[in-house]
Design a protein around this motif. Structure first.
Motif, PDB file in Angstrom:
ATOM      1  N   VAL A  48     -25.759   8.912  19.886  1.00  0.00           N
ATOM      2  CA  VAL A  48     -26.592   7.899  20.515  1.00  0.00           C
ATOM      3  C   VAL A  48     -26.120   7.741  21.960  1.00  0.00           C
ATOM      4  N   ALA A  49     -26.991   7.164  22.785  1.00  0.00           N
ATOM      5  CA  ALA A  49     -26.641   6.920  24.185  1.00  0.00           C
ATOM      6  C   ALA A  49     -27.372   5.688  24.675  1.00  0.00           C
ATOM      7  N   LEU A  50     -26.759   4.991  25.610  1.00  0.00           N
ATOM      8  CA  LEU A  50     -27.421   3.884  26.281  1.00  0.00           C
ATOM      9  C   LEU A  50     -26.873   3.749  27.694  1.00  0.00           C
ATOM     10  N   THR A  51     -27.687   3.187  28.576  1.00  0.00           N
ATOM     11  CA  THR A  51     -27.263   2.919  29.945  1.00  0.00           C
ATOM     12  C   THR A  51     -26.700   1.512  30.003  1.00  0.00           C
ATOM     13  N   ALA A  52     -25.559   1.366  30.681  1.00  0.00           N
ATOM     14  CA  ALA A  52     -24.889   0.074  30.789  1.00  0.00           C
ATOM     15  C   ALA A  52     -24.464  -0.191  32.230  1.00  0.00           C
ATOM     16  N   THR A  53     -24.520  -1.454  32.615  1.00  0.00           N
ATOM     17  CA  THR A  53     -23.994  -1.862  33.921  1.00  0.00           C
ATOM     18  C   THR A  53     -22.801  -2.799  33.747  1.00  0.00           C
ATOM     19  N   SER A  54     -22.276  -2.875  32.544  1.00  0.00           N
ATOM     20  CA  SER A  54     -21.193  -3.808  32.240  1.00  0.00           C
ATOM     21  C   SER A  54     -19.819  -3.161  32.198  1.00  0.00           C
ATOM     22  N   VAL A  55     -19.702  -1.876  32.524  1.00  0.00           N
ATOM     23  CA  VAL A  55     -18.405  -1.198  32.439  1.00  0.00           C
ATOM     24  C   VAL A  55     -17.486  -1.701  33.549  1.00  0.00           C
ATOM     25  N   ALA A  56     -16.259  -2.028  33.176  1.00  0.00           N
ATOM     26  CA  ALA A  56     -15.273  -2.494  34.158  1.00  0.00           C
ATOM     27  C   ALA A  56     -13.902  -1.944  33.790  1.00  0.00           C
ATOM     28  N   SER A  57     -13.134  -1.562  34.804  1.00  0.00           N
ATOM     29  CA  SER A  57     -11.758  -1.157  34.539  1.00  0.00           C
ATOM     30  C   SER A  57     -10.945  -2.412  34.249  1.00  0.00           C
ATOM     31  N   VAL A  58     -10.006  -2.294  33.323  1.00  0.00           N
ATOM     32  CA  VAL A  58      -9.170  -3.431  32.935  1.00  0.00           C
ATOM     33  C   VAL A  58      -7.746  -3.221  33.409  1.00  0.00           C
ATOM     34  N   ASN A  59      -7.251  -1.991  33.267  1.00  0.00           N
ATOM     35  CA  ASN A  59      -5.856  -1.697  33.584  1.00  0.00           C
ATOM     36  C   ASN A  59      -5.736  -0.215  33.905  1.00  0.00           C
ATOM     37  N   ALA A  60      -4.808   0.129  34.804  1.00  0.00           N
ATOM     38  CA  ALA A  60      -4.614   1.538  35.150  1.00  0.00           C
ATOM     39  C   ALA A  60      -3.502   2.180  34.338  1.00  0.00           C
ATOM     40  N   ASP A  61      -2.530   1.417  33.893  1.00  0.00           N
ATOM     41  CA  ASP A  61      -1.405   1.989  33.152  1.00  0.00           C
ATOM     42  C   ASP A  61      -0.966   1.025  32.055  1.00  0.00           C
ATOM     43  N   PRO A  62      -1.409   1.224  30.810  1.00  0.00           N
ATOM     44  CA  PRO A  62      -2.253   2.323  30.341  1.00  0.00           C
ATOM     45  C   PRO A  62      -3.702   2.140  30.795  1.00  0.00           C
ATOM     46  N   PRO A  63      -4.452   3.247  30.915  1.00  0.00           N
ATOM     47  CA  PRO A  63      -5.831   3.155  31.384  1.00  0.00           C
ATOM     48  C   PRO A  63      -6.748   2.525  30.331  1.00  0.00           C
ATOM     49  N   LEU A  64      -7.279   1.357  30.670  1.00  0.00           N
ATOM     50  CA  LEU A  64      -8.151   0.614  29.760  1.00  0.00           C
ATOM     51  C   LEU A  64      -9.431   0.223  30.487  1.00  0.00           C
ATOM     52  N   LEU A  65     -10.523   0.197  29.751  1.00  0.00           N
ATOM     53  CA  LEU A  65     -11.785  -0.296  30.294  1.00  0.00           C
ATOM     54  C   LEU A  65     -12.466  -1.153  29.249  1.00  0.00           C
ATOM     55  N   MET A  66     -13.517  -1.832  29.682  1.00  0.00           N
ATOM     56  CA  MET A  66     -14.302  -2.637  28.758  1.00  0.00           C
ATOM     57  C   MET A  66     -15.774  -2.551  29.141  1.00  0.00           C
ATOM     58  N   PHE A  67     -16.625  -2.812  28.173  1.00  0.00           N
ATOM     59  CA  PHE A  67     -18.065  -2.883  28.402  1.00  0.00           C
ATOM     60  C   PHE A  67     -18.677  -3.707  27.286  1.00  0.00           C
ATOM     61  N   SER A  68     -19.918  -4.077  27.466  1.00  0.00           N
ATOM     62  CA  SER A  68     -20.602  -4.807  26.398  1.00  0.00           C
ATOM     63  C   SER A  68     -21.903  -4.109  26.054  1.00  0.00           C
ATOM     64  N   PRO A 189     -12.444  -6.065  57.195  1.00  0.00           N
ATOM     65  CA  PRO A 189     -11.130  -5.684  56.646  1.00  0.00           C
ATOM     66  C   PRO A 189     -11.226  -5.440  55.151  1.00  0.00           C
ATOM     67  N   THR A 190     -10.535  -4.411  54.705  1.00  0.00           N
ATOM     68  CA  THR A 190     -10.572  -4.050  53.289  1.00  0.00           C
ATOM     69  C   THR A 190      -9.474  -4.805  52.539  1.00  0.00           C
ATOM     70  N   THR A 191      -9.865  -5.464  51.479  1.00  0.00           N
ATOM     71  CA  THR A 191      -8.919  -6.111  50.583  1.00  0.00           C
ATOM     72  C   THR A 191      -9.271  -5.716  49.170  1.00  0.00           C
ATOM     73  N   ARG A 192      -8.305  -5.784  48.298  1.00  0.00           N
ATOM     74  CA  ARG A 192      -8.554  -5.435  46.906  1.00  0.00           C
ATOM     75  C   ARG A 192      -8.844  -6.693  46.105  1.00  0.00           C
ATOM     76  N   PRO A 193      -9.819  -6.658  45.228  1.00  0.00           N
ATOM     77  CA  PRO A 193     -10.069  -7.825  44.381  1.00  0.00           C
ATOM     78  C   PRO A 193      -8.834  -8.146  43.533  1.00  0.00           C
ATOM     79  N   THR A 194      -8.609  -9.424  43.260  1.00  0.00           N
ATOM     80  CA  THR A 194      -7.453  -9.804  42.471  1.00  0.00           C
ATOM     81  C   THR A 194      -7.750  -9.812  40.986  1.00  0.00           C
ATOM     82  N   ALA A 195      -9.008  -9.750  40.617  1.00  0.00           N
ATOM     83  CA  ALA A 195      -9.330  -9.766  39.187  1.00  0.00           C
ATOM     84  C   ALA A 195     -10.222  -8.593  38.841  1.00  0.00           C
TER      85      ALA A 195
END
Length: 195
Positions: A48-68, A189-195
């Motif tokens: 199955v497949a679906l298109t999502a716009t909810s994917v977000a990185s959670v952590n880089a080490d270990p690499p984690l992501l989330m979506f709904s 100026p470039t800043t990184r988001p904190t969350a």
């Protein structure tokens, strides 16, 4: 206050008692762009497949992501039952795949030349900017949707994006696809988001 907007939107209101409706919630998010991904899974009865716009990185080490995923999608049951999924991170060159994943009632795998299975069994579409094979580590029921946390096990890259480059990034905002690029970059100026 503009007559086009409900009283609930008045920015100076210290407290709002009115119920937040689905339409008001959608209105609030309408101007909030999302990156575009296609998620594939196979729990044993076919992909199955679906298109999502909810994917977000959670952590880089270990690499984690989330979506709904919403229960309104026919793909959700399979995605929730699967042990692993593949998250395809798309750019403008992948717009056709994004549209296929977002179209109801079609066979998203009809073009057998456009996808293959990894040696581990997951379905991957060819040529996408990047894909991540992920193990589902947790799910949260969220009133008609499911929030999924996943650990990234493998990454495939077809098109790299260098730091500061937005060329051909695909975004979805206000019910339309958008191309991000040098024309849409803001000189600040470039800043990184904190969350």
């Amino acid at each position: 206050m503009s007559p086009d907007f409900p009283d609930q939107l008045h920015a100076d209101a210290p407290h709002v008692d009115a119920q937040v409706t689905a339409e008001l919630f959608k209105l609030a998010f309408r101007g909030h762009p999302g990156g575009v991904a296609v998620i594939t899974a196979d729990a044993g009865s076919g992909p199955v497949a679906l298109t999502a716009t909810s994917v977000a990185s959670v952590n880089a080490d270990p690499p984690l992501l989330m979506f709904s995923v919403t229960t309104l999608s026919s793909a959700t049951k399979v995605i929730v039952e699967a042990d692993t999924v593949v998250v395809h991170l798309l750019d403008v060159q992948d717009l056709e795949l994004a549209q296929i994943g977002a179209t109801k009632g079609i066979d998203r795998f009809a073009d057998t030349e456009s996808w293959t299975r990894l040696s581990t069994g997951e379905t991957v579409f060819h040529g996408v900017r990047a894909w991540l094979r992920c193990q589902i580590i947790d799910t949260i029921d969220a009133d008609g949707s499911t929030v999924i946390a996943a650990r990234v096990l493998q990454v495939g890259m077809n098109r790299d994006v260098t730091a500061g480059d937005t060329t051909d990034s695909l975004a979805y905002v206000n019910r339309r696809w958008h191309r991000l690029g040098d024309h849409s970059a803001i000189d600040a100026p470039t800043t990184r988001p904190t969350a």
